[in-house]
Design a protein around this motif. Structure first.
Motif, PDB file in Angstrom:
ATOM      1  N   SER A 196      -7.434   8.541   6.150  1.00  0.00           N
ATOM      2  CA  SER A 196      -6.175   7.922   5.500  1.00  0.00           C
ATOM      3  C   SER A 196      -5.248   7.215   6.714  1.00  0.00           C
ATOM      4  O   SER A 196      -4.960   5.746   6.398  1.00  0.00           O
ATOM      5  CB  SER A 196      -5.143   9.021   4.912  1.00  0.00           C
TER       6      SER A 196
ATOM      7  N   VAL B  47       0.821  -1.038  -0.002  1.00  0.00           N
ATOM      8  CA  VAL B  47      -0.060  -0.103   0.150  1.00  0.00           C
ATOM      9  C   VAL B  47       1.044   1.247  -0.031  1.00  0.00           C
ATOM     10  O   VAL B  47       1.911   1.116   0.690  1.00  0.00           O
ATOM     11  CB  VAL B  47      -0.947   0.194   1.159  1.00  0.00           C
ATOM     12  N   TYR B  48       0.592   2.240  -0.663  1.00  0.00           N
ATOM     13  CA  TYR B  48       1.042   3.489  -0.621  1.00  0.00           C
ATOM     14  C   TYR B  48       0.144   4.584  -0.374  1.00  0.00           C
ATOM     15  O   TYR B  48      -0.978   4.486  -1.018  1.00  0.00           O
ATOM     16  CB  TYR B  48       1.857   3.805  -1.808  1.00  0.00           C
ATOM     17  N   THR B  49       0.395   5.294   0.700  1.00  0.00           N
ATOM     18  CA  THR B  49      -0.554   6.338   1.150  1.00  0.00           C
ATOM     19  C   THR B  49       0.160   7.939   0.813  1.00  0.00           C
ATOM     20  O   THR B  49       1.368   8.128   1.485  1.00  0.00           O
ATOM     21  CB  THR B  49      -0.894   6.335   2.695  1.00  0.00           C
ATOM     22  N   SER B  50      -0.475   8.643   0.232  1.00  0.00           N
ATOM     23  CA  SER B  50       0.057   9.800   0.018  1.00  0.00           C
ATOM     24  C   SER B  50      -0.827  10.623  -0.997  1.00  0.00           C
ATOM     25  O   SER B  50      -1.694  10.169  -1.734  1.00  0.00           O
ATOM     26  CB  SER B  50       1.366   9.889  -0.893  1.00  0.00           C
ATOM     27  N   ASP B  51      -0.917  12.252  -0.562  1.00  0.00           N
ATOM     28  CA  ASP B  51      -1.722  12.991  -1.399  1.00  0.00           C
ATOM     29  C   ASP B  51      -0.959  13.961  -2.457  1.00  0.00           C
ATOM     30  O   ASP B  51      -1.631  14.489  -2.934  1.00  0.00           O
ATOM     31  CB  ASP B  51      -2.632  13.872  -0.452  1.00  0.00           C
ATOM     32  N   LEU B  52       0.349  13.570  -2.506  1.00  0.00           N
ATOM     33  CA  LEU B  52       1.006  13.968  -3.499  1.00  0.00           C
ATOM     34  C   LEU B  52       1.339  13.270  -4.851  1.00  0.00           C
ATOM     35  O   LEU B  52       2.045  12.162  -4.776  1.00  0.00           O
ATOM     36  CB  LEU B  52       2.620  14.364  -2.790  1.00  0.00           C
ATOM     37  N   LEU B  53       1.035  13.785  -5.973  1.00  0.00           N
ATOM     38  CA  LEU B  53       0.828  13.146  -7.095  1.00  0.00           C
ATOM     39  C   LEU B  53       2.362  12.660  -7.383  1.00  0.00           C
ATOM     40  O   LEU B  53       2.521  11.564  -7.840  1.00  0.00           O
ATOM     41  CB  LEU B  53       0.193  13.777  -8.194  1.00  0.00           C
ATOM     42  N   SER B  54       3.367  13.724  -7.170  1.00  0.00           N
ATOM     43  CA  SER B  54       4.604  13.304  -7.735  1.00  0.00           C
ATOM     44  C   SER B  54       5.140  12.055  -6.724  1.00  0.00           C
ATOM     45  O   SER B  54       5.734  11.051  -7.445  1.00  0.00           O
ATOM     46  CB  SER B  54       5.503  14.408  -7.394  1.00  0.00           C
ATOM     47  N   ALA B  55       4.945  11.982  -5.602  1.00  0.00           N
ATOM     48  CA  ALA B  55       5.324  10.895  -4.731  1.00  0.00           C
ATOM     49  C   ALA B  55       4.574   9.740  -5.033  1.00  0.00           C
ATOM     50  O   ALA B  55       5.281   8.808  -5.271  1.00  0.00           O
ATOM     51  CB  ALA B  55       4.907  11.521  -3.030  1.00  0.00           C
TER      52      ALA B  55
ATOM     53  N   VAL C 244      -6.668  11.344  -0.351  1.00  0.00           N
ATOM     54  CA  VAL C 244      -7.946  12.222  -0.270  1.00  0.00           C
ATOM     55  C   VAL C 244      -7.798  13.153  -1.544  1.00  0.00           C
ATOM     56  O   VAL C 244      -8.665  14.057  -1.580  1.00  0.00           O
ATOM     57  CB  VAL C 244      -7.753  12.827   0.803  1.00  0.00           C
ATOM     58  N   GLN C 245      -7.081  12.931  -2.410  1.00  0.00           N
ATOM     59  CA  GLN C 245      -6.993  13.719  -3.648  1.00  0.00           C
ATOM     60  C   GLN C 245      -8.128  13.070  -4.617  1.00  0.00           C
ATOM     61  O   GLN C 245      -8.223  11.898  -5.063  1.00  0.00           O
ATOM     62  CB  GLN C 245      -5.712  13.520  -4.456  1.00  0.00           C
ATOM     63  N   VAL C 246      -9.141  13.806  -4.995  1.00  0.00           N
ATOM     64  CA  VAL C 246      -9.983  13.393  -5.854  1.00  0.00           C
ATOM     65  C   VAL C 246     -10.078  14.515  -7.015  1.00  0.00           C
ATOM     66  O   VAL C 246     -10.908  14.243  -8.150  1.00  0.00           O
ATOM     67  CB  VAL C 246     -11.471  13.706  -5.633  1.00  0.00           C
ATOM     68  N   HIS C 247      -8.856  15.019  -7.321  1.00  0.00           N
ATOM     69  CA  HIS C 247      -8.518  15.574  -8.612  1.00  0.00           C
ATOM     70  C   HIS C 247      -8.499  14.675  -9.871  1.00  0.00           C
ATOM     71  O   HIS C 247      -7.891  13.416  -9.620  1.00  0.00           O
ATOM     72  CB  HIS C 247      -7.242  16.490  -8.545  1.00  0.00           C
TER      73      HIS C 247
END
Lengths: 117, 153, 121
Positions: free
Chosen positions: A98, A28-36, A50-53
């Motif tokens: 999260s 599993v990977y948890t992050s809201d940073l797209l680059s990460a 929690v990014q819904v973009h």
């Protein structure tokens, strides 16, 4: 663990109802940073965010993530769900934050590993 | 409800927010929170207000050309915030209020902004919410009342 | 849970030690989006740990606005000097773990930290 098992055990809501959930994951990977996420998520991962973009679909698609879990019951708009369905990206909804979602998944994966020993 | 907005108070504070500067986002919200502590020494109330001002400040810093201003009016039972800028305005108000929709640049996202929930945060936490926007600018007015519980909204 | 215990569990170091070092943390919240973090307006004043991969000063400002006493930076990221300075001035503890966010959450959840209440969505 399969996505189906994940949905049943947490439990989660499957938003992309037209997609099959037989795929499996081991991490599993948890992050809201797209680059990460772009750097770390693989086809073996479920991605918690929690990014819904709309851009999350691009990342998940390129990295072939097994599924995206949206925390906090954060319902994305219909457009995102239908695009995910087109691209074959499984989107799941978690009623937990999260932190909690990750905590529960961590325990589940750990138990599975111990069970396999 | 608009008509009932009172305008009689002598406690008005004005804060300027610089446009296109992301690394100071939150500093005006902090100043407002610290200032309000003298009037409303209640943690949960100040958190609610602080969050709303933080979001308003982030919008001014990320989405305007010249920045804008945040006016804080203090009444006995409430605080009214007016955030104003001179453009470019929001193209689609309905979309701007949709969670996840954001026109913030990637550089803002890398700093943890532009998640597209800012205006929604304010709308949910404020007791009064009004916004108008055109090419000439955006005016956002909201009030946070001191006397009630946010969970009942 | 005491800060020292949190550091032990997550193999974290305290990179900004000025603040409420004796605080007993009850909740944790993990996010990189500050707007999402701003959503946790705690119902009570129980201390919370903010777990994040973002290292700029806005993280500290978010913590101050929400009365959060400690921040945990994940992935062993380098933290800018301004961030440390602002945290020091406002007595916000800053911890750093080389673990990723998922593992940090997993370890702390397993050790008994609770998810923070967030009633309004």
């Amino acid at each position: 663990m399969t996505i189906q098992q994940l949905i049943e055990q947490l439990p989660l809501q499957l938003l992309t109802t037209q997609l099959n959930v037989n795929g499996s994951f081991h991490d599993v990977y948890t992050s809201d940073l797209l680059s990460a996420a772009l750097a770390k998520v693989t086809e073996d991962h479920v991605w918690v965010t929690v990014q819904v973009h709309q851009n999350i679909l691009g990342v998940a698609s390129i990295k072939q993530a097994a599924a995206i879990i949206l925390s906090e019951n954060l319902m994305p708009d219909k457009d995102l769900v239908s695009k995910a369905q087109e691209k074959g990206i499984v989107i799941l909804l978690s009623p937990y934050t999260s932190f909690e979602t990750s905590g529960m998944l961590y325990n589940m994966l750990k138990e599975e590993k111990n069970g396999n020993k | 409800m608009e008509n009932t907005l009172s305008t009689t108070t002598d406690k008005v504070f004005l804060y300027d927010v610089i446009g296109a500067q992301f690394d100071t986002i939150g500093s005006k919200a902090l100043a407002v929170k610290k200032m309000l502590n003298d009037y409303f020494p209640k943690n949960d109330y100040l958190r609610r207000l602080g969050v709303c001002v933080f979001e308003a400040e982030a919008n001014l810093a990320i989405h305007t050309i010249h920045g804008g201003s945040i006016e804080v009016m203090i009444f006995s039972d409430r605080v009214r915030i007016t955030a104003k800028d001179d453009g470019p305005g929001m193209k689609d108000m309905k979309k701007a209020l949709t969670p996840g929709f954001s026109t913030a640049p990637e550089s803002a996202r890398q700093l943890g902004f532009g998640g597209g929930v800012g205006l929604n945060n304010i709308k949910r936490f404020a007791d009064y919410f009004y916004i108008e926007s055109s090419k000439k600018g955006t005016t956002l007015i909201f009030e946070v009342w001191n006397d009630d519980d946010p969970t009942t909204h | 849970m005491k800060i020292d215990k949190i550091c032990e569990i997550t193999a974290a170091e305290i990179i900004q030690p000025i603040g409420r070092k004796d605080v007993d943390i009850r909740y944790a919240f993990a996010a990189d989006l500050m707007s999402d973090t701003l959503f946790i307006i705690m119902r009570d004043d129980e201390p919370l740990l903010l777990i994040t991969g973002v290292t700029n000063t806005s993280v500290v400002r978010t913590a101050i606005i929400l009365d959060i006493p400690a921040i945990m930076i994940v992935r062993g990221k380098q933290v800018p000097e301004q961030t440390i300075e602002l945290a020091k001035e406002n007595e916000i503890l800053v911890l750093r773990s080389s673990n990723i966010m998922f593992v940090t959450c997993g370890l702390l959840y397993q050790a008994g930290l609770e998810g923070s209440p967030w009633k309004i969505r």
